[in-house]
Design an enzyme around this catalytic site. Structure first.
Site, PDB file in Angstrom:
ATOM      1  N   TYR A 265      36.829  28.325  -9.730  1.00  0.00           N
ATOM      2  CA  TYR A 265      36.601  27.279 -10.720  1.00  0.00           C
ATOM      3  C   TYR A 265      37.308  27.810 -12.250  1.00  0.00           C
ATOM      4  O   TYR A 265      36.630  28.652 -12.571  1.00  0.00           O
ATOM      5  CB  TYR A 265      35.252  26.748 -10.902  1.00  0.00           C
ATOM      6  CG  TYR A 265      34.950  25.549 -11.857  1.00  0.00           C
ATOM      7  CD1 TYR A 265      35.708  24.535 -11.743  1.00  0.00           C
ATOM      8  CD2 TYR A 265      33.800  25.532 -12.730  1.00  0.00           C
ATOM      9  CE1 TYR A 265      35.340  23.364 -12.642  1.00  0.00           C
ATOM     10  CE2 TYR A 265      33.533  24.475 -13.604  1.00  0.00           C
ATOM     11  CZ  TYR A 265      34.431  23.369 -13.358  1.00  0.00           C
ATOM     12  OH  TYR A 265      34.112  22.042 -14.305  1.00  0.00           O
TER      13      TYR A 265
ATOM     14  N   ARG B 134       0.834  -1.201   0.025  1.00  0.00           N
ATOM     15  CA  ARG B 134      -0.038  -0.048  -0.287  1.00  0.00           C
ATOM     16  C   ARG B 134       1.099   1.339  -0.016  1.00  0.00           C
ATOM     17  O   ARG B 134       0.286   2.182  -0.075  1.00  0.00           O
ATOM     18  CB  ARG B 134      -0.957   0.048   1.251  1.00  0.00           C
ATOM     19  CG  ARG B 134      -1.969  -0.739   0.905  1.00  0.00           C
ATOM     20  CD  ARG B 134      -3.023  -0.971   2.334  1.00  0.00           C
ATOM     21  NE  ARG B 134      -2.269  -1.921   3.434  1.00  0.00           N
ATOM     22  CZ  ARG B 134      -2.961  -1.896   4.426  1.00  0.00           C
ATOM     23  NH1 ARG B 134      -3.771  -1.054   4.834  1.00  0.00           N
ATOM     24  NH2 ARG B 134      -2.459  -3.079   5.039  1.00  0.00           N
TER      25      ARG B 134
ATOM     26  N   ALA C  63      37.678  48.980  -4.173  1.00  0.00           N
ATOM     27  CA  ALA C  63      36.354  48.545  -4.684  1.00  0.00           C
ATOM     28  C   ALA C  63      36.505  48.066  -6.228  1.00  0.00           C
ATOM     29  O   ALA C  63      37.389  48.601  -6.837  1.00  0.00           O
ATOM     30  CB  ALA C  63      35.285  49.757  -4.470  1.00  0.00           C
TER      31      ALA C  63
HETATM   32 CA    CA Z   1       0.057  -4.443   9.191  1.00  0.00          CA
END
Ligand code: CA
Ligand code: UD1
Length: 476
Positions: A393, A18, A429
């Protein structure tokens, strides 16, 4: 201390149709643990001399999970004869020949059953010198369960399965929870006599009860006060219900241990989480896996921590973290994403819209706004400017960025790894840091700014900007 006179049999051979799942039922999880993992943990609390798990459906998958949860559990394989009686018969055949104690039988799909209930079942069994003691429950809706049939004196006579029950028997509200204690010798004796002449063609464990009574043995039934404790999980609706109940129990346990939980209904805590006193958990928080939170820390709202450690006094707000370590009195979030291998030192900060991965940020260092740090090591007391990205990367491999102690890097920097910024160094900056910056140096590589006077009035005549510029320069 190990009780050598006690064996626990865990039934886990069934498929669980079930659930409509490729995953065997007992391997579905609540509170971060498989259903059978919960049952084994409860069995373990009884410190029995033997734990035997009966498997068949998806055997290897189930065995792997059992062995993970309890390495010394004995695995037995059920054969093609179906039924709970056959499962227990095969299980007890694996016990040492001289075992003369009690056998507790539990189902792998009943995760909420606790050790205290099992202990009192064992005590009841031993005090009554019964051959079998059944854990029962009184349910409003008993549909589907085996019913406890009692005689006129209230004594247990037998158990009848739903499929085999008469209308009168189906009206009985006392059900068999599927949890029992048996004395091993009479159990072994009667199981040999159980047949498969019933509606399901199975060898029913429940038939042992009637056979024991016919043989003149005592059988007791102990009703649990809370029916939900023994409810099994058969479909995903019941899985969610068990999950909610389990969470309620876990949250309550931590509240009583000194944790403030503002909203238990939206706080989800896995079984293996550890919390210290005076932790505060705000609404919408999920603490998963082996997460550990130290005293005085505040987590949430809307935070998910997986296998993450949080130091004392830290504040972690609207954050998603996995396999991260957050130091004492550190501050994280709101809206931070800490990926595996993030280490934030004491008093450090990972602020708003910051993502980190495999990076160490030293004590007192801050990454306050809009940044990505990957494969980076930042020393102590440094400040990483807003909008800084590690270009870790190169398209082929991941490269490290190292920032020393007490560095001050400017806003909107790119650290092109591999690169090192020394102790006490500054960057301007907008710097794209491609070369190492020595200790104490200021790195700048932005082109000098040129101002072309009057450009707006000449090239954007008639615009609001041009009018504002004219007003400012007094030419209007
Ligand atoms: Ca059962
Ligand atoms: C069983 C009881 C029923 C009780 C109910 C409680 C029997 C005959 N009936 O019914 O009285 O009310 O539990 O939930 O015992 N299993 C095996 N091998 C098998 C069959 C089952 O190991 O051949 C295991 C299942 O995996 C499960 C447990 O035994 O963990 C119970 O089996 P299930 O088929 O769910 O029994 P019920 O029909 O619910």
């Amino acid at each position: 201390m190990t009780d050598l006179t006690l064996a626990v049999v865990v039934l886990a051979a069934g498929q669980g149709t079930r659930m409509k799942s490729s995953r065997p039922k007992v391997l579905h999880s609540i509170a971060g643990r498989s259903l059978i993992g919960h049952v084994l943990a409860t069995a373990g609390e009884l410190e029995p001399g033997h734990v035997i798990a009966v498997v068949r459906h998806a055997r290897d998958w189930v065995v792997e999970s059992i062995t993970d949860a309890m390495p010394n559990a004995l695995i037995v394989d059920q054969d093609e004869i179906p039924g709970t009686g056959r499962a227990v018969e095969i299980a007890i055949a694996a016990l040492p020949a001289d075992f003369a104690g009690d056998v507790v039988v539990v189902s792998g799909d009943v995760p909420l059953l606790d050790a205290a209930t099992l202990r009192s079942l064992i005590d009841t069994h031993r005090a009554a010198s019964a051959a079998a003691t059944v854990l029962s429950a009184i349910l409003d809706d008993a549909t589907g369960y085996g019913r406890i049939v009692r005689g006129s004196g209230g004594e247990v006579d037998r158990i009848v399965e739903q499929a085999d029950a008469s209308d009168d028997e189906r009206a009985i509200t006392e059900i068999n929870s599927g949890t029992y204690v048996f004395s091993v010798a009479p159990l072994r004796e009667q199981l040999a006599l159980v047949g498969t002449h019933n509606a399901q063609g199975e060898k029913y464990l429940t038939d042992v009860v009637g056979l024991l009574r016919a043989a003149g043995s005592a059988v007791a039934a102990m009703p649990v006060p809370d029916g939900w404790r023994v409810s099994g999980v058969n479909d995903r609706v019941q899985l969610a219900e068990a999950s909610r109940r389990m969470n309620e129990l876990i949250v309550k346990r931590w509240q009583l241990a000194g944790v403030t939980v503002d909203d238990p209904a939206t706080t989800w805590i896995d079984a293996d989480v550890t919390l210290a006193e005076d932790v505060q958990i705000l609404p919408g928080t999920q603490l998963k896996g082996a997460t550990l939170v130290q005293t005085g820390a505040t987590i949430g709202p809307d935070t998910t921590l997986v296998d993450t450690e949080v130091g004392a006094g830290a504040v972690v707000k609207r954050t998603d973290a996995t396999l991260a370590v957050i130091g004492e009195n550190a501050s994280v979030g709101p809206f931070a994403y800490l990926r595996p291998g993030t280490y934030l030192g004491a008093d450090g900060k990972i602020g708003t819209f910051v993502e980190t991965k495999n990076s160490t940020i030293g004590a007192g260092s801050k990454v306050p706004h809009l940044s990505y740090l990957g494969d980076a090591t930042v020393g102590e007391g440094s400040n990483i400017g807003a909008g800084t990205i590690t270009a870790n990367y190169d398209g082929v491999s991941k490269n490290p960025t190292i920032v020393g102690d007490q560095a001050r890097t400017g806003s909107h920097n790119v650290f092109v790894a591999p690169v090192t910024i020394g102790d006490g160094a500054y960057t301007g900056a907008g710097t794209v840091v491609r070369k190492d910056v020595p200790a104490g140096a200021l790195a700048v590589n932005v082109a000098p700014q040129r101002n072309i006077e009057g450009w707006v009035e000449k090239n954007r005549a008639g615009t609001a900007a041009a009018q504002a510029a004219a007003a400012a320069s007094g030419t209007e």
